[in-house]
Design an enzyme around this catalytic site. Structure first.
Site, PDB file in Angstrom:
ATOM      1  N   CYS A  83       0.824  -1.229   0.000  1.00 46.35           N
ATOM      2  CA  CYS A  83       0.000   0.000   0.000  1.00 46.35           C
ATOM      3  C   CYS A  83       0.848   1.264   0.000  1.00 46.35           C
ATOM      4  O   CYS A  83       0.314   2.373  -0.090  1.00 46.35           O
ATOM      5  CB  CYS A  83      -0.926  -0.002   1.204  1.00 46.35           C
ATOM      6  SG  CYS A  83      -1.952  -1.468   1.281  1.00 46.35           S
ATOM      7  N   CYS A 204     -12.892   0.355   8.786  1.00 43.59           N
ATOM      8  CA  CYS A 204     -12.003  -0.127   7.724  1.00 43.59           C
ATOM      9  C   CYS A 204     -12.029   0.788   6.507  1.00 43.59           C
ATOM     10  O   CYS A 204     -13.090   1.301   6.131  1.00 43.59           O
ATOM     11  CB  CYS A 204     -12.447  -1.508   7.252  1.00 43.59           C
ATOM     12  SG  CYS A 204     -12.575  -2.742   8.556  1.00 43.59           S
ATOM     13  N   HIS A 330      -9.389   3.648  -0.886  1.00 39.00           N
ATOM     14  CA  HIS A 330      -8.006   3.152  -0.791  1.00 39.00           C
ATOM     15  C   HIS A 330      -7.681   2.223  -1.961  1.00 39.00           C
ATOM     16  O   HIS A 330      -7.602   1.002  -1.797  1.00 39.00           O
ATOM     17  CB  HIS A 330      -7.836   2.454   0.568  1.00 39.00           C
ATOM     18  CG  HIS A 330      -6.449   2.003   0.884  1.00 39.00           C
ATOM     19  ND1 HIS A 330      -5.313   2.533   0.287  1.00 39.00           N
ATOM     20  CD2 HIS A 330      -5.998   1.056   1.762  1.00 39.00           C
ATOM     21  CE1 HIS A 330      -4.244   1.933   0.777  1.00 39.00           C
ATOM     22  NE2 HIS A 330      -4.628   1.024   1.665  1.00 39.00           N
TER      23      HIS A 330
HETATM   24  N1  COA Z   1     -16.528   1.740   4.742  1.00 36.01           N
HETATM   25  C1  COA Z   1     -17.810   2.088   4.505  1.00 36.01           C
HETATM   26  N2  COA Z   1     -18.663   1.326   3.811  1.00 36.01           N
HETATM   27  C2  COA Z   1     -18.208   0.176   3.304  1.00 36.01           C
HETATM   28  C3  COA Z   1     -16.879  -0.248   3.497  1.00 36.01           C
HETATM   29  C4  COA Z   1     -16.034   0.580   4.254  1.00 36.01           C
HETATM   30  N3  COA Z   1     -14.784   0.222   4.475  1.00 36.01           N
HETATM   31  N4  COA Z   1     -16.688  -1.427   2.868  1.00 36.01           N
HETATM   32  C5  COA Z   1     -17.874  -1.730   2.308  1.00 36.01           C
HETATM   33  N5  COA Z   1     -18.782  -0.775   2.561  1.00 36.01           N
HETATM   34  C6  COA Z   1     -20.168  -0.750   2.192  1.00 36.01           C
HETATM   35  C7  COA Z   1     -20.354  -1.104   0.732  1.00 36.01           C
HETATM   36  O1  COA Z   1     -20.428   0.055  -0.081  1.00 36.01           O
HETATM   37  C8  COA Z   1     -21.668  -1.867   0.759  1.00 36.01           C
HETATM   38  O2  COA Z   1     -22.710  -0.903   0.803  1.00 36.01           O
HETATM   39  P1  COA Z   1     -24.041  -1.139  -0.059  1.00 36.01           P
HETATM   40  O3  COA Z   1     -24.610  -2.439   0.462  1.00 36.01           O
HETATM   41  O4  COA Z   1     -24.864   0.075   0.242  1.00 36.01           O
HETATM   42  O5  COA Z   1     -23.565  -1.228  -1.481  1.00 36.01           O
HETATM   43  C9  COA Z   1     -21.650  -2.567   2.097  1.00 36.01           C
HETATM   44  O6  COA Z   1     -20.780  -1.785   2.934  1.00 36.01           O
HETATM   45  C10 COA Z   1     -21.166  -4.006   2.019  1.00 36.01           C
HETATM   46  O7  COA Z   1     -19.999  -4.014   1.206  1.00 36.01           O
HETATM   47  P2  COA Z   1     -19.193  -5.312   0.881  1.00 36.01           P
HETATM   48  O8  COA Z   1     -18.369  -5.013  -0.327  1.00 36.01           O
HETATM   49  O9  COA Z   1     -20.107  -6.504   0.855  1.00 36.01           O
HETATM   50  O10 COA Z   1     -18.242  -5.407   2.129  1.00 36.01           O
HETATM   51  P3  COA Z   1     -17.327  -6.604   2.507  1.00 36.01           P
HETATM   52  O11 COA Z   1     -17.923  -7.195   3.739  1.00 36.01           O
HETATM   53  O12 COA Z   1     -17.065  -7.494   1.353  1.00 36.01           O
HETATM   54  O13 COA Z   1     -15.951  -5.878   2.863  1.00 36.01           O
HETATM   55  C11 COA Z   1     -14.424  -5.007   4.440  1.00 36.01           C
HETATM   56  C12 COA Z   1     -15.868  -4.985   3.916  1.00 36.01           C
HETATM   57  C13 COA Z   1     -14.308  -4.001   5.569  1.00 36.01           C
HETATM   58  C14 COA Z   1     -14.076  -6.395   4.971  1.00 36.01           C
HETATM   59  C15 COA Z   1     -13.490  -4.619   3.278  1.00 36.01           C
HETATM   60  O14 COA Z   1     -13.852  -3.341   2.797  1.00 36.01           O
HETATM   61  C16 COA Z   1     -12.041  -4.617   3.709  1.00 36.01           C
HETATM   62  O15 COA Z   1     -11.425  -5.670   3.884  1.00 36.01           O
HETATM   63  N6  COA Z   1     -11.436  -3.447   3.868  1.00 36.01           N
HETATM   64  C17 COA Z   1     -10.032  -3.374   4.209  1.00 36.01           C
HETATM   65  C18 COA Z   1      -9.189  -3.306   2.969  1.00 36.01           C
HETATM   66  C19 COA Z   1      -7.736  -3.472   3.281  1.00 36.01           C
HETATM   67  O16 COA Z   1      -7.325  -4.339   4.022  1.00 36.01           O
HETATM   68  N7  COA Z   1      -6.889  -2.630   2.691  1.00 36.01           N
HETATM   69  C20 COA Z   1      -5.470  -2.685   2.881  1.00 36.01           C
HETATM   70  C21 COA Z   1      -5.136  -2.098   4.180  1.00 36.01           C
HETATM   71  S1  COA Z   1      -3.489  -2.416   4.718  1.00 36.01           S
END
Ligand code: COA
Length: 383
Positions: A83, A204, A330
């Protein structure tokens, strides 16, 4: 080293950009930056990308993107540091211009993460494969360890973690390029889906598509262009072991402290002189630990600082005025470049509703994995 400046910036909107292939996103950002700088050519380019192979099954993108941009023939190099790839791409451009090898260099970053692959699995390749990822731990899990340790050691509360997300969404609501340009409440964070205790969905950063690019030039070239000049005062870079368990104190991210120490020394400045910062808030706890490592707040006090408003717009040291990774999004390879863009906009006085009045010196901090690589830049607006 010659003095180096940033004279042009460009980025796509961040979000789920279904209609834009990786090459189009990069080209849009790069052409906007070239146009913004008013240059008629670039001598070379760097592309930060964490994992285009896993995300869209396309490697060899430095040449691909130079060709698609219409500059095939110039040196083009891909930079990978998870990242932190974007921040490192900018650093390579700064070094190349500073060393006098080139006068005008484009540094960009891009990631296309929402095209159907298991993004969480792809991201986990930035952790230690044998000791971490193989056993099923993901980045939310790793940062949850850090959060638990910080809460245990310093009494940091669940509410204080939530306040990081609330602040960054408040800032992001003012950013038309943000993936989530809306406000959220502390209650919404506290009641969102559990991901890895104590981190919930709204702690997240999301999975995002996007690209960002800047034009780096020598000060001589910058002065002739007649555009606003933002000088690069320092570029610090440090690494650490990948595996979180090898860290002696899990409430710290030593590579951040080291990169910052190098950068502050180069710039001849102390943390008190920084007027705003874009930091790597991949999870709410990350912003807290990073603000401690950068010396903006005392160790253990970062939770209190965010809840009292010290790090929000209008506060003592505004952090993540763009909305940060949390609200702006991100797209991992692009995030470090987008941080530079926000600080450049602030130092030019062109950040609109997010403007930190009179800001002259800003800092960016971009890191890879759970802190195994970190790049810190310090920038100064000079015209
Ligand atoms: N913040 C706000 N809303 C979020 C979100 C976030 N981080 N991630 C997803 N959403 C929303 C989506 O837009 C979706 O909304 P909708 O139903 O209105 O369309 C809903 O939440 C569900 O999204 P979905 O894609 O099914 O989420 P997920 O459960 O597959 O993933 C996380 C959610 C948090 C697990 C994922 O975003 C994640 O792993 N983030 C971290 C990424 C990371 O590790 N980056 C590197 C860092 S070192």
């Amino acid at each position: 080293m010659r003095e180096v400046a940033i004279v042009g910036v460009g980025m796509t909107r961040f979000g789920e950009l279904w209609e834009s292939p990786l090459r189009n996103m990069f080209t849009e950002a790069a052409l906007t930056a070239i146009d913004d700088a008013g240059v008629d050519h670039i001598d070379s380019m760097y592309v930060g990308a964490m994992s285009s192979g896993l995300f869209v099954h396309q490697e060899h993108i430095a040449s691909l993107l130079a060709d698609y941009l219409g500059v095939a023939g110039i040196p083009s190099t891909r930079v990978e540091s998870a990242c932190a790839s974007g921040g490192l791409a900018v650093r390579q451009a700064v070094i190349e211009v500073g060393a006098g090898v080139s006068d005008i260099v484009l540094a960009g970053g891009v990631e296309k993460m929402t095209d159907g692959v298991d993004a969480i699995d792809a991201l986990a390749t930035a952790a230690d494969q044998e000791y971490e990822a193989f056993h099923g731990i993901t980045f939310p899990g790793l940062y949850a360890f850090i959060a638990n340790a910080h809460m245990h050691r310093y009494g940091t509360t669940r509410e204080q973690l939530a306040d990081v997300a609330v602040k960054n969404h408040d800032h992001g609501s003012l950013n038309p390029k943000a993936q989530f340009p809306f406000k959220i409440t502390r209650e919404a964070v506290m009641n969102s889906t559990m991901v890895a205790w104590p981190l919930r969905l709204l702690d997240c950063s999301p999975v995002t598509d996007g690209a960002a690019a800047v034009i780096v030039t020598s000060m001589d070239v910058a002065e002739k262009l007649g555009r606003p000049i933002v000088k690069v005062l320092a570029s610090g870079h440090a690494t650490d072991g990948l595996a979180l368990h090898s860290r002696t104190d899990p409430t710290t991210i030593p590579a951040v402290g080291r990169a910052a120490e190098i950068a502050f020394k180069q710039a001849g400045l102390t943390p008190e002189k920084i007027e705003l910062a874009e930091v790597h808030d991949c999870f709410t706890i990350a912003e807290l630990v990073v603000t401690e490592e950068l010396g903006f707040v005392e160790r253990g006090r970062s939770g209190e600082a965010v809840s009292s408003g010290e790090t929000r717009l209008g506060g003592r040291i505004p952090v993540n005025t763009s909305g940060g990774l949390k609200a702006k999004g991100h797209p991992v390879g692009a995030s470090g470049v987008a941080q530079i863009i926000e600080v450049v906009e602030q130092l030019r006085g062109s950040a609109g509703d997010r403007q930190v009045e009179g800001a002259r010196i800003g800092l960016t901090q971009n890191m890879g994995g759970s802190g195994a690589s970190c790049v810190v830049h310090i920038l100064e607006g000079v015209s």
